[in-house]
Design an enzyme around this catalytic site. Structure first.
Site, mmCIF file in Angstrom:
data_model
loop_
_atom_site.group_PDB
_atom_site.id
_atom_site.type_symbol
_atom_site.label_atom_id
_atom_site.label_comp_id
_atom_site.label_asym_id
_atom_site.label_seq_id
_atom_site.Cartn_x
_atom_site.Cartn_y
_atom_site.Cartn_z
ATOM 1 C CE LYS A 1 4.093 7.736 5.332
ATOM 2 N NZ LYS A 1 3.723 8.657 4.219
ATOM 3 C CE LYS B 1 -3.909 2.093 0.155
ATOM 4 N NZ LYS B 1 -3.446 2.791 -1.063
ATOM 5 C CG ASN C 1 -4.775 16.723 -1.091
ATOM 6 O OD1 ASN C 1 -5.835 17.303 -0.930
ATOM 7 N ND2 ASN C 1 -4.529 15.523 -0.589
ATOM 8 C CD GLN D 1 3.314 4.800 2.053
ATOM 9 O OE1 GLN D 1 3.830 5.599 1.303
ATOM 10 N NE2 GLN D 1 2.264 5.099 2.782
ATOM 11 C CG ASP E 1 3.285 10.792 -3.036
ATOM 12 O OD1 ASP E 1 3.157 10.484 -1.851
ATOM 13 O OD2 ASP E 1 4.244 11.485 -3.437
ATOM 14 C CE LYS F 1 4.743 7.304 -2.093
ATOM 15 N NZ LYS F 1 4.097 7.758 -0.845
ATOM 16 C CB SER G 1 -5.581 4.724 1.805
ATOM 17 O OG SER G 1 -5.395 5.788 0.904
HETATM 18 N N1 GLU Z 1 1.089 8.948 -0.745
HETATM 19 C C1 GLU Z 1 0.537 8.956 0.568
HETATM 20 C C2 GLU Z 1 1.625 8.664 1.598
HETATM 21 O O1 GLU Z 1 2.737 9.070 1.412
HETATM 22 C C3 GLU Z 1 -0.704 8.092 0.701
HETATM 23 C C4 GLU Z 1 -0.572 6.678 0.278
HETATM 24 C C5 GLU Z 1 -1.877 5.882 0.266
HETATM 25 O O2 GLU Z 1 -2.924 6.434 0.588
HETATM 26 O O3 GLU Z 1 -1.803 4.713 -0.077
HETATM 27 O O4 GLU Z 1 1.429 8.068 2.627
#
Ligand code: GLU
Length: 445
Positions: A114, A90, A241, A111, A166, A126, A377
Site C-alpha cells: 500500500k 510506517k 473514522n 501496508q 487504526d 503495523k 500521514s
Molecule cells: N492504519 C492506516 C492504514 O491502514 C493508516 C496508517 C498510517 O497513517 O500510518 O493504512
C-alpha cells in the site's frame, strides 16, 4: 497461483502456523505475481518474495495497566516492522481484542505494498494490542497508552518507525502516546507519530483522509466505466473514522449513502445518512447506532442480518477484515452493484473478490483504495520535517492527486500484465515491483 510460487507460499504457512489472516494476505499477493516474475525473472533469483514474506523485525511485549477500580490487567503489545526499503516503517496501531500476531502481520504485509503504491518515501509496519477500549474511561485509555509507549518508544523514531492510528486508535490515543514519548525521550519529535492534533503538528485532512481518499479512488473507478457518483446509491459498512468520512465525501459528490453499521447492527436510512448526527453519536458521544435510529425518524435499526442485503450501486466495506463474504458478493451483484472498494483492510474474503470479479463488478482492493490515510500521514511527515503547515484545500488536493495516481498505476499494471480492469493484480504487481527493485538496489537486505 503460479507453480513456482506455490512452494514459497507453503513455506510461509509452515513457518507461521496458525496465522490465518497473514496466510490469506500473502496468498492474495502471490496469486498476482506469476506474470510479473515471467517478465522479470531476476526478481525471483534475488529471492525478493521470500524476503518480503519475512518481517525485518517483530516486537512483542507485555503491557500491564490498572483500571479505574485499581484492578491490574495484562495485555500483549505488538510492532511488526516489515520493510524499510522505501523509508521508515510506517503504519498504524490497532487496539482491539482480535489483535494477535497473525492479524498484525497481515496488516503489516499489506501496508508495505500500500505504502509503495502511494509513491511516498515510507516503508511498512503495523502494531497494536489485544486491548479493548470499548467502555473504558479517558483515564484508563491514557494509562494504557502510557504503559504501551513505555516499551514501544525505544523502537521508534522519525527516521526509524512512525506509527499512526487504526481501529481503536484515534486522535485521543495519539495524543496520549505522543505526550508520553516526549516525556521519556525529552524530545518534541513531531515526525515520530502521525494523526496528531492539528494544534501541535498534525496535518489538516489526516482525520478525513482514508474515507475521502477511498471515494476519490471510487470516482476514478467509475470514470473508467463512463459513470459518476452523481445520484448513485451507496452502502458503507462500519461507523468509525473511515466510514464517517467516506459517507461525507460520497454525499458531497452527489451520491446517497443509505446504510451503515457497527458491531451491534445495521442502520437503514433511505433518505440518506445524516452525517452530522452520525459524527455526533459515534465520534463525540462514543455511543451506538441504536441512538442514531432513535433520533432520526427516517432510519430503522436492526441487530441481525447482513448490510449487503440492502440494494446499492456502490458498496464500501469500511469495518474490518473478512466482513464481506461470497454470499454477500452474490447478493450485491444481483442487486445491480457496479463497484466495490475496500475502505477497511481486507474486508472482502477471497471468495467474495472472485464472485465480484466474475460478475463484472469493479473491485478496488484496500491496498490501493484505502491508501489515502497513510499517504496523508506521509504529507504530515513532510510538513513536520519542514516545520510547515498546509491549508485544508491544498492538502486535500494533494490527496486527490495521489489517489488518482494510484488508480492510474494499478490500471496500467493490470493492462501490462494481461488483465485489464483487474485492480487486485494491478495493485499487487505495481506495489511489489517498486519494493523489489529498491530491495535489489540496496543489496542483500
Ligand atoms: N492504519 C492506516 C492504514 O491502514 C493508516 C496508517 C498510517 O497513517 O500510518 O493504512
Amino acid at each position: 497461483m503460479d507453480e513456482k510460487l506455490e512452494p514459497i507460499f507453503a513455506e510461509v504457512v509452515r513457518r507461521n502456523p496458525g496465522e490465518s489472516e497473514f496466510h490469506q494476505a500473502v496468498e492474495e499477493v502471490l496469486g498476482s505475481l506469476g506474470p510479473v516474475l515471467a517478465k522479470h525473472p531476476e526478481l525471483a533469483r534475488h529471492k525478493t518474495i521470500e524476503r518480503m514474506c519475512e518481517p525485518e523485525r517483530q516486537i512483542l511485549f507485555r503491557v500491564p495497566w490498572q483500571d479505574d477500580r485499581g484492578e491490574v490487567h495484562i495485555q500483549r503489545g505488538f510492532r511488526v516492522e516489515f520493510s524499510s526499503v522505501l523509508g521508515p516503517y510506517k503504519g498504524g496501531l490497532r487496539f482491539h481484542p482480535s489483535v494477535g500476531l497473525g492479524v498484525v502481520k497481515f496488516l503489516g504485509f499489506e501496508q508495505v505494498f500500500k505504502n509503495a503504491l502511494t509513491r511516498m518515501p515510507i516503508g511498512g509496519g503495523k502494531g497494536g494490542a489485544d486491548f479493548d477500549p470499548k467502555g473504558r474511561s479517558d483515564d484508563e485509555i491514557m494509562r494504557f497508552c502510557q504503559s504501551f509507549m513505555t516499551e514501544l518508544y525505544r523502537h521508534l523514531g522519525e527516521h526509524t518507525d512512525v506509527p499512526a492510528g487504526d481501529i481503536g486508535v484515534g486522535g485521543r490515543e495519539i495524543g496520549y502516546l505522543f505526550g508520553h514519548y516526549k516525556r521519556i525521550t525529552n524530545r518534541f519529535e513531531s515526525g515520530v507519530l502521525t494523526g496528531k492534533g492539528t494544534d501541535w503538528g498534525g496535518a489538516l485532512v489526516r482525520t478525513e483522509a482514508t474515507g475521502y481518499g477511498l471515494v476519490f479512488f471510487v470516482v476514478e473507478m467509475l470514470r473508467a466505466r463512463g459513470r459518476t457518483l452523481d445520484g448513485a446509491t451507496c452502502v458503507v459498512s462500519g461507523a468509525g473514522n473511515v466510514a464517517i468520512h467516506a459517507i461525507e465525501k460520497v454525499q458531497q459528490l452527489g451520491g446517497r449513502v443509505v446504510a451503515c453499521s457497527d458491531s451491534q447492527g445495521v442502520v437503514h436510512d433511505p433518505e440518506g445518512i445524516d452525517v452530522a448526527l452520525l459524527k455526533q453519536i459515534k465520534a463525540v458521544e462514543r455511543r451506538r447506532l441504536t441512538d442514531y435510529a432513535e433520533r432520526r425518524p427516517s432510519a430503522r435499526h436492526r441487530s441481525g442480518g447482513s448490510i449487503w442485503e440492502i440494494p446499492c450501486e456502490i458498496a464500501l466495506p469500511c469495518a474490518a477484515q473478512n466482513e464481506l463474504h461470497g454470499r454477500d458478493a452474490t447478493a450485491l451483484a444481483r442487486s445491480g452493484c457496479i463497484a466495490v472498494a475496500e475502505g477497511a483492510n481486507m474486508p472482502a474474503t477471497p471468495e467474495a473478490v472472485r464472485v465480484l470479479q466474475e460478475a463484472g463488478v469493479a473491485f478496488g482492493p484496500g491496498k490501493a483504495a484505502n491508501a489515502g490515510g497513510v499517504a496523508t500521514s506521509a504529507l504530515e511527515m513532510q510538513q513536520n520535517a519542514s516545520r510547515d503547515s498546509w491549508s485544508f484545500e491544498h492538502t486535500e488536493q494533494r490527496l486527490e492527486e495521489i489517489m488518482r495516481g494510484i488508480h492510474e498505476t494499478c490500471a496500467a499494471a493490470a493492462e501490462e500484465y494481461g488483465a485489464p480492469g483487474d485492480y487486485v493484480l494491478g495493485a499487487n504487481a505495481a506495489g511489489f515491483l517498486r519494493v523489489a527493485r529498491a530491495m535489489i538496489a540496496q543489496g542483500l537486505v
